[in-house]
Design an enzyme around this catalytic site. Structure first.
Site, short mmCIF file in Angstrom:
data_model
loop_
_atom_site.label_atom_id
_atom_site.label_comp_id
_atom_site.label_asym_id
_atom_site.label_seq_id
_atom_site.Cartn_x
_atom_site.Cartn_y
_atom_site.Cartn_z
N ASP A 134 1.22 -4.18 -2.91
CA ASP A 134 0.34 -4.94 -2.02
C ASP A 134 0.33 -6.41 -2.43
O ASP A 134 0.21 -6.74 -3.62
CB ASP A 134 -1.07 -4.35 -2.09
CG ASP A 134 -2.05 -5.08 -1.21
OD1 ASP A 134 -1.90 -5.01 0.02
OD2 ASP A 134 -2.98 -5.71 -1.76
N GLU B 284 5.24 -6.07 -0.32
CA GLU B 284 4.61 -6.73 0.81
C GLU B 284 4.75 -8.22 0.51
O GLU B 284 4.03 -8.75 -0.33
CB GLU B 284 3.14 -6.34 0.94
CG GLU B 284 2.48 -7.00 2.14
CD GLU B 284 0.99 -6.71 2.24
OE1 GLU B 284 0.48 -6.59 3.37
OE2 GLU B 284 0.33 -6.63 1.18
#
Length: 755
Positions: A349, A385
């Site tokens: 993330d 990401e």
């Protein structure tokens, strides 16, 4: 209780079968006390043990009488000087950053804050109240588990199909599960759920965060919760909320059971991990773990005023990855999940935050270097990401080799193309063919692109074709949260409607988007529930919604069942046809002496696409031919990979366009296998040169068998692969004779007749 000196490694609480070693790193602490608790309801520790041993800034002790199941925390002494970055407060019991299991969740109260809530000095004040009855606690665990013959599937990247899901939301309403298994690791490991994954055809599940995370106090006060889980506090402990309480095994054991069950079905397990920040938030957040252990080490502080945090995440703080002990924490966590928990990869993330050495994102940073040289982590799937909220944080295409990326540019252009925007054809074709502009120059392959149209963040597929605007009122933020630019189109009505024309167009648009996703080069990622036509009623930011809004509804209408079958069919086509699983980028030109390229683009006239067609802003229709005999790659045994040739026709315009089918040879037959405007159509044969009535806003997929290399040709190719100048291998006369007889149609005859 007896206390022995113990060892400084490994960090955390380690049961060795005879006792427990406790080790905690703190660079600036003056004293550390280990606190033992008798029960989860205890408001005070039963024993407080001062750690007198300190080795290389690690405080440690060994308790020969301690056993698995022991609840524990720490009190860390040191200066409370926020202006210098120090926030030690021994009145606060702290969770071990290396805790492998959580024995008690946080109990929100003012006592877990190191400063006096409401004081005019805010976080500069000092709170003397004891947090022992409210703090999260670690629990000593026995890591023993019988894995049997568990083996990682090791699905090659180019054959991978990812399925992003939430452990609870995926199983909470599943009718095949008993209620006590719903929303749990055990439910995800059940036969009913695994059969759905196998039926769909995915090869990997990407689990939304399962590290121990906090439910934000501010959300709980509003009657909401942190549902997604991007609020980690423990990087080693699996989230215990997904543990089935009637099963005697703890969360660690149940997680391992789930992984073993998925592996037995050939399905990989990828974890969505949040190492960019923690749940302790900014300077006004609670003191629960790292902030109290050594704030100035674990967090990236402002160089102008260390009272404040550098926030590249939008969550209040950023982990100080440049510090070797913080980097060690992350690497130890990753290795633990691979070695002990048997997971197959990670999706990071806001990965750009991890690459910030000082301020800018640095693709040569220590975080990448240490992963690349690690013999364990370098061999698992790594997905970034590739953005954060800081300046220069959008880094799609800029991560180094070994890394694949969520391709946000793919998502955006695919949505815009099927929405009907002009001027999108050129980039759309680039994304469809693998995004070579992003990944080819630095030595990466098409599978560096994780293609997705929807994910947990934003509209899901049903809402993408049903809403022009977000509808997040249920989140309690006056519809101010969530993205405003969704590239969505409601097809003529906002939200649910009885209009058959609108609903028909929505089904067709969903088929277009799914077909595009599954037949693009790269790695497709499906969002759980899209195949079930799940709706979130226009909410594009359901992070705080733990309800039927986010739980998947498994009761399907006839139309929803038809759509599920369509998704299965497209997944099956991708898995069967090698041209959709390329490991190399297209060359876009003739190779191997052929008179056509490995990929070719066509105008509706049947002629190759020219500059005028590519640059025409109004052009929304094209054909793409993929040559199944010009893949230019070999399998694991060195044999050429050959499959059927495919022709994909796409029309994002609202009217029907006649399309003249191209052909490589005169009289070539194309077999229609998909028409999103007529999904029940027969798989008829159509001769090249004829016009196909390509309906508005539709995709047509046609197939033509490619000539497979004969056995003799394969033998010739094997000879040609021998490096020039080296000794030629001795000919295999029997194999050559056998191959030749196959070519002449004499296979199976008596050898004496082969003259």
């Amino acid at each position: 209780m007896k206390v022995w000196p113990g060892k400084s490694y490994p960090l955390g609480a380690t049961w060795d079968g005879k006792g427990v070693n406790f080790a905690l790193f703190s660079e600036s602490a003056s004293k550390i006390e280990l606190c033992l608790f008798d029960s989860v309801d205890a408001v005070h520790e039963s024993e407080r043990i001062t750690l007198t041993e300190r080795t290389d800034q690690v405080w440690h002790a060994y308790l020969p009488e301690a056993l698995p199941g022991q609840l524990y925390g720490y009190r860390v002494h040191g200066p409370y000087e926020p202006s210098r970055g120090h926030r030690f407060n021994p009145n606060k019991v702290l969770l071990d950053p290396y805790a492998k299991s959580i024995g008690r969740d946080v109990r929100w109260s003012d006592e877990v804050f190191a400063y006096r809530m409401g004081d005019e000095q805010a976080d500069l004040s000092f709170d003397e109240r004891d947090s022992a009855g409210y703090a999260p606690l670690g629990v000593v665990m026995d890591p023993a588990f019988t894995w049997g013959n568990d083996q990682p599937p090791r699905t090659p990247w180019h054959k991978t199909i990812i399925y992003e899901l939430h452990v609870k939301g995926f199983t909470q309403l599943h009718p095949g599960l008993p209620e006590k298994l719903r929303g749990t690791y055990a439910g995800l490991a059940s036969e009913f759920v695994i059969n759905h994954l196998l039926d769909l055809g995915v090869t990997a599940v990407e689990l939304m965060p399962v590290h121990y995370f906090l439910k934000d106090r501010v959300l709980l006060d509003r009657g909401l919760t942190n549902y997604w889980g991007y609020n980690s506090l423990g990087f080693f402990a699996p989230e215990s909320r997904y543990c089935a309480t009637h099963i005697p095994q703890d969360a660690v054991q149940q997680f391992k059971m789930m992984v073993a069950a998925l592996h037995a079905a050939g399905i990989e397990v990828i974890l969505d991990v949040v190492y960019n920040h923690t749940a302790e938030g900014n300077q006004m957040g609670p003191t629960l773990s790292m902030r109290g252990v050594d704030n100035a080490v674990y967090y990236k502080l402002s160089p102008e005023d260390p009272r404040y945090y550098m926030d590249y995440t939008g969550c209040g703080n950023s982990l100080h990855v440049r510090h070797p002990r913080v980097l060690q924490l992350i690497m130890d966590s990753l290795r633990y999940w691979v070695v002990d928990m048997h997971v197959d990869g990670f999706r990071f993330d806001l990965a750009s935050t991890l690459a910030r050495e000082l301020f800018d994102v640095d693709r040569l940073g220590a975080f990448f270097d240490i992963i690349h040289q690690d013999p364990i982590l370098s061999q698992v799937k790594l997905i970034a990401e590739p953005w954060d909220v800081g300046v220069g944080g959008y880094q799609v295409g800029n991560f180094p080799v070994l890394w694949s990326e969520w391709n946000g540019k793919y998502r955006d252009i695919v949505r815009r193309f099927w929405k009907g925007e002009g001027g999108t054809l050129n980039e759309f074709a680039t994304r469809l063919s693998g995004s070579s502009d992003l990944y080819q120059d630095d030595g990466r392959k098409p599978y560096a692109s994780i293609n997705f149209v929807t994910c947990h963040d934003g509209f899901n597929l049903q809402d993408l074709v049903s809403y022009n605007e977000k509808h997040n009122e249920a989140n309690g933020e006056n519809n101010q949260d969530g993205a405003n630019d969704n590239n969505s189109w409601n097809c003529g009505a906002e939200g649910p409607t009885d209009d058959p024309a609108v609903n028909g167009l929505r089904w067709q648009q969903k088929r277009n988007l799914i077909t595009t996703l599954l037949l693009s080069q790269g790695v497709p990622m499906l969002l759980a529930g899209d195949e079930l036509s799940h709706t979130q009623q226009g909410n594009n930011n359901t992070y705080c919604q733990d309800s039927e809004l986010t739980w998947l509804d498994w009761q399907l209408t006839d139309e929803e069942r038809d759509f599920f079958d369509f998704v299965r069919e497209i997944v099956s086509i991708r898995r069967k046809e090698p041209v959709f699983q390329r490991r190399k980028f297209f060359q876009g030109r003739a190779i191997f002496g052929a008179d056509v390229g490995d990929i070719a683009w066509f105008e509706p006239s049947g002629k190759p696409m020219g500059d005028e067609g590519w640059n025409a802003g109004f052009n929304q229709c094209f054909g793409c031919a993929l040559a199944g005999d010009l893949i230019g790659d070999v399998d694991e045994r060195g044999q050429p990979i050959v499959g059927d040739s495919m022709l994909i026709l796409m029309n994002a315009y609202h009217e029907t366009i006649p399309f003249k089918l191209p052909g490589r040879v005169k009289g070539q037959k194309w077999q229609r296998i998909i028409d999103t405007a007529n999904p029940g159509a027969e798989q008829s044969l159509i001769t090249a040169g004829r016009r196909y009535e390509l309906k508005g806003r539709s995709v047509v997929v046609l197939r033509a068998p490619s000539p497979r290399p004969s056995a003799v040709e394969n033998r010739r190719l094997d000879r040609d692969r021998v490096t020039s100048g080296q000794e030629k291998p001795e000919p295999d006369h029997d194999a050559v004779i056998e191959a030749a007889t196959d070519e002449m149609g004499l296979a199976g005859t008596d050898p004496a007749q082969r003259t």
